[in-house]
Design a protein around this motif. Structure first.
Motif, mmCIF file in Angstrom:
data_model
loop_
_atom_site.group_PDB
_atom_site.id
_atom_site.type_symbol
_atom_site.label_atom_id
_atom_site.label_comp_id
_atom_site.label_asym_id
_atom_site.label_seq_id
_atom_site.Cartn_x
_atom_site.Cartn_y
_atom_site.Cartn_z
ATOM 1 N N GLN A 74 -8.171 2.637 -3.747
ATOM 2 C CA GLN A 74 -10.040 2.727 -3.684
ATOM 3 C C GLN A 74 -10.027 3.645 -2.554
ATOM 4 O O GLN A 74 -11.062 4.585 -2.532
ATOM 5 N N LEU A 75 -9.647 3.118 -1.296
ATOM 6 C CA LEU A 75 -9.764 3.860 -0.137
ATOM 7 C C LEU A 75 -9.502 5.336 -0.303
ATOM 8 O O LEU A 75 -10.087 6.362 0.397
ATOM 9 N N ALA A 76 -8.470 5.692 -0.979
ATOM 10 C CA ALA A 76 -8.092 6.867 -1.030
ATOM 11 C C ALA A 76 -9.044 7.786 -2.113
ATOM 12 O O ALA A 76 -9.392 9.105 -1.557
ATOM 13 N N ALA B 140 -4.321 -1.808 -4.380
ATOM 14 C CA ALA B 140 -5.395 -1.615 -5.112
ATOM 15 C C ALA B 140 -6.568 -1.057 -4.132
ATOM 16 O O ALA B 140 -7.062 -0.273 -4.435
ATOM 17 N N ALA B 141 -6.620 -1.850 -3.003
ATOM 18 C CA ALA B 141 -7.485 -1.271 -1.984
ATOM 19 C C ALA B 141 -7.203 -0.106 -1.319
ATOM 20 O O ALA B 141 -8.029 0.619 -1.005
#
Length: 89
Positions: free
Chosen positions: A7-9, A3-4
């Motif tokens: 989100q970063l992408a 998930a992180a």
């Protein structure tokens, strides 16, 4: 963790889009600044070519000059003032 990374992408994609948009805006600002400089330069040239505003004599002096040349002139001071106003506009 996935998930992180996801989100970063997404943020990375958004950031790239913003950089592209800002790059385009920066180019547009440069073009507008150049255009403004050209217009200001042209304006100065036009201003220098424009005739200066005529400085008319006092209506009473003008009337006296008229009467000196044409003794029987029926013009009044008010007439001369109106003529000067017309010429000024």
């Amino acid at each position: 963790m996935k998930a992180a990374n996801k989100q970063l992408a997404e943020w990375d994609t958004e950031l790239n889009q913003l950089h592209e948009r800002n790059g385009d805006l920066g180019l547009k600002v440069q073009m507008l600044e150049q255009e403004l400089k050209e217009v200001q330069r042209d304006r100065e040239e036009i201003k220098n070519l424009a005739p200066t505003v005529a400085d008319f004599p006092d209506p009473a002096d003008l009337l006296n000059q008229l009467r000196a040349q044409r003794k029987k002139s029926r013009a009044e001071r008010e007439d001369v003032e109106v003529i000067l106003k017309i010429l000024s506009s």
